[in-house]
Design a protein around this motif. Structure first.
Motif, PDB file in Angstrom:
ATOM      1  N   ASP A 155       0.797  -1.176  -0.046  1.00 53.48           N
ATOM      2  CA  ASP A 155       0.041  -0.025  -0.161  1.00 53.48           C
ATOM      3  C   ASP A 155       0.848   1.202  -0.124  1.00 53.48           C
ATOM      4  O   ASP A 155       0.439   2.399   0.139  1.00 53.48           O
ATOM      5  CB  ASP A 155      -0.982   0.074   1.249  1.00 53.48           C
ATOM      6  CG  ASP A 155      -2.350   0.301   0.675  1.00 53.48           C
ATOM      7  OD1 ASP A 155      -2.754   0.466  -0.468  1.00 53.48           O
ATOM      8  OD2 ASP A 155      -3.279   0.956   1.603  1.00 53.48           O
ATOM      9  N   TRP A 156       2.352   1.320  -0.215  1.00 51.40           N
ATOM     10  CA  TRP A 156       3.020   2.494  -0.493  1.00 51.40           C
ATOM     11  C   TRP A 156       3.041   2.688  -1.924  1.00 51.40           C
ATOM     12  O   TRP A 156       2.812   2.087  -2.957  1.00 51.40           O
ATOM     13  CB  TRP A 156       4.446   1.980   0.141  1.00 51.40           C
ATOM     14  CG  TRP A 156       4.652   1.777   1.448  1.00 51.40           C
ATOM     15  CD1 TRP A 156       4.220   0.726   2.040  1.00 51.40           C
ATOM     16  CD2 TRP A 156       5.294   2.816   2.519  1.00 51.40           C
ATOM     17  NE1 TRP A 156       4.573   0.995   3.599  1.00 51.40           N
ATOM     18  CE2 TRP A 156       5.276   2.205   3.626  1.00 51.40           C
ATOM     19  CE3 TRP A 156       5.685   3.927   2.242  1.00 51.40           C
ATOM     20  CZ2 TRP A 156       5.805   2.598   4.861  1.00 51.40           C
ATOM     21  CZ3 TRP A 156       6.466   4.736   3.449  1.00 51.40           C
ATOM     22  CH2 TRP A 156       6.429   4.035   4.707  1.00 51.40           C
ATOM     23  N   TRP A 157       3.400   4.038  -2.088  1.00 54.95           N
ATOM     24  CA  TRP A 157       3.561   4.535  -3.478  1.00 54.95           C
ATOM     25  C   TRP A 157       4.834   4.320  -3.807  1.00 54.95           C
ATOM     26  O   TRP A 157       5.986   4.383  -2.917  1.00 54.95           O
ATOM     27  CB  TRP A 157       3.217   5.923  -3.466  1.00 54.95           C
ATOM     28  CG  TRP A 157       1.511   6.305  -3.622  1.00 54.95           C
ATOM     29  CD1 TRP A 157       0.973   6.641  -2.755  1.00 54.95           C
ATOM     30  CD2 TRP A 157       0.794   6.268  -4.694  1.00 54.95           C
ATOM     31  NE1 TRP A 157      -0.229   6.844  -2.764  1.00 54.95           N
ATOM     32  CE2 TRP A 157      -0.540   6.645  -4.090  1.00 54.95           C
ATOM     33  CE3 TRP A 157       0.894   5.889  -6.042  1.00 54.95           C
ATOM     34  CZ2 TRP A 157      -1.425   6.571  -4.990  1.00 54.95           C
ATOM     35  CZ3 TRP A 157      -0.159   6.017  -6.845  1.00 54.95           C
ATOM     36  CH2 TRP A 157      -1.280   6.324  -6.278  1.00 54.95           C
ATOM     37  N   GLU A 158       5.520   3.905  -5.030  1.00 54.69           N
ATOM     38  CA  GLU A 158       6.572   3.797  -5.462  1.00 54.69           C
ATOM     39  C   GLU A 158       7.102   4.651  -6.620  1.00 54.69           C
ATOM     40  O   GLU A 158       6.104   4.947  -7.433  1.00 54.69           O
ATOM     41  CB  GLU A 158       6.821   2.311  -5.791  1.00 54.69           C
ATOM     42  CG  GLU A 158       6.678   1.157  -4.799  1.00 54.69           C
ATOM     43  CD  GLU A 158       6.917  -0.105  -4.951  1.00 54.69           C
ATOM     44  OE1 GLU A 158       7.315  -0.925  -4.331  1.00 54.69           O
ATOM     45  OE2 GLU A 158       6.528  -0.274  -6.295  1.00 54.69           O
ATOM     46  N   LEU A 159       8.385   4.814  -6.756  1.00 55.53           N
ATOM     47  CA  LEU A 159       8.828   5.501  -7.961  1.00 55.53           C
ATOM     48  C   LEU A 159       8.460   4.535  -9.251  1.00 55.53           C
ATOM     49  O   LEU A 159       9.098   3.424  -9.075  1.00 55.53           O
ATOM     50  CB  LEU A 159      10.232   6.128  -7.892  1.00 55.53           C
ATOM     51  CG  LEU A 159      10.658   6.983  -6.830  1.00 55.53           C
ATOM     52  CD1 LEU A 159      12.201   7.200  -6.784  1.00 55.53           C
ATOM     53  CD2 LEU A 159       9.737   8.372  -7.200  1.00 55.53           C
ATOM     54  N   ALA A 160       7.831   5.245 -10.155  1.00 52.72           N
ATOM     55  CA  ALA A 160       7.775   4.508 -11.507  1.00 52.72           C
ATOM     56  C   ALA A 160       8.952   4.506 -12.355  1.00 52.72           C
ATOM     57  O   ALA A 160       9.774   5.388 -12.028  1.00 52.72           O
ATOM     58  CB  ALA A 160       6.576   5.096 -12.371  1.00 52.72           C
ATOM     59  N   SER A 161       9.066   3.410 -12.974  1.00 44.95           N
ATOM     60  CA  SER A 161      10.462   3.534 -13.754  1.00 44.95           C
ATOM     61  C   SER A 161      10.143   4.611 -15.219  1.00 44.95           C
ATOM     62  O   SER A 161       9.176   5.107 -15.318  1.00 44.95           O
ATOM     63  CB  SER A 161      10.346   2.038 -14.424  1.00 44.95           C
ATOM     64  OG  SER A 161       9.591   1.820 -15.566  1.00 44.95           O
ATOM     65  N   ASP A 162      11.405   4.965 -15.533  1.00 45.08           N
ATOM     66  CA  ASP A 162      11.496   5.792 -16.736  1.00 45.08           C
ATOM     67  C   ASP A 162      10.560   5.178 -17.787  1.00 45.08           C
ATOM     68  O   ASP A 162       9.629   6.163 -18.323  1.00 45.08           O
ATOM     69  CB  ASP A 162      12.747   5.956 -17.141  1.00 45.08           C
ATOM     70  CG  ASP A 162      13.723   6.825 -16.382  1.00 45.08           C
ATOM     71  OD1 ASP A 162      13.097   7.468 -15.485  1.00 45.08           O
ATOM     72  OD2 ASP A 162      14.898   6.913 -16.415  1.00 45.08           O
TER      73      ASP A 162
END
Length: 185
Positions: A156-163
């Motif tokens: 349920d955490w937000w994560e950095l999306a890939s390029d």
């Protein structure tokens, strides 16, 4: 030590719409208020956020203890929190579907930016030129301290999306605006 809470209460009368209008004149985004149309407070997301916050604080405390006892920089808590975001900012672009994603301020800004650049994108003669516009949009978001985030359904955490995911989202939005503009003609 005791903590005193100081609060201000403003009393507004009128219909729900009147109150919402008054709140919007203060710059408050009424759709973001966690209350249903019947006045029931929505607490599910708030409780989830509290749980994530407590988890993050526990991990940070463990990290401080580990760092205090050793000189290791690469402790497990650091690796766990890397790239994790508990609360996206208004400059972030959220990947996903649904009203919360669509109505997020960062996504609105992102859509406006892409819509403004859509005529340029449509006029591009090559894929290379289109990709340059896609990269320009992504750089504009990042230069404004924005990030492309996706929700991790496991924790349920937000994560950095890939390029790649950021490029795909931007490209897809350009294509959607192109489709809408051709439909209007």
């Amino acid at each position: 030590p005791s903590v005193r809470k100081i609060s201000a209460l403003l009393n507004h009368s009128g219909s729900r719409r009147d109150v919402e209008y008054k709140l919007s004149t203060f710059g408050i985004i009424v759709e973001d208020i966690p209350v249903t149309s019947t006045g029931v407070v929505k607490t599910k997301e708030f409780h989830r956020w509290i749980e994530r916050r407590q988890s993050k604080e526990t991990i940070l405390m463990q990290m401080r203890n580990v760092l205090a006892s050793t000189s290791s920089i690469f402790s497990p808590p650091v690796l766990f929190l890397e790239g994790k975001v508990d609360l996206p900012t208004n400059r972030d672009v959220l990947l996903g579907v649904g009203k919360p994603v669509v109505s997020h301020l960062g996504n609105k800004t992102f859509r406006n930016m892409v819509e403004t650049m859509s005529p340029k994108w449509e006029a591009c003669a090559s894929v290379y030129e289109k990709n340059e516009l896609v990269y320009q949009v992504i750089r504009n978001i990042q230069d404004a301290d924005g990030r492309f985030l996706k929700k991790n359904t496991d924790d349920d955490w937000w994560e950095l999306a890939s390029d790649l995911e950021a490029r795909e989202k931007t490209n897809k939005l350009f294509k959607n605006f192109l489709h809408k503009s051709r439909k209007k003609k």
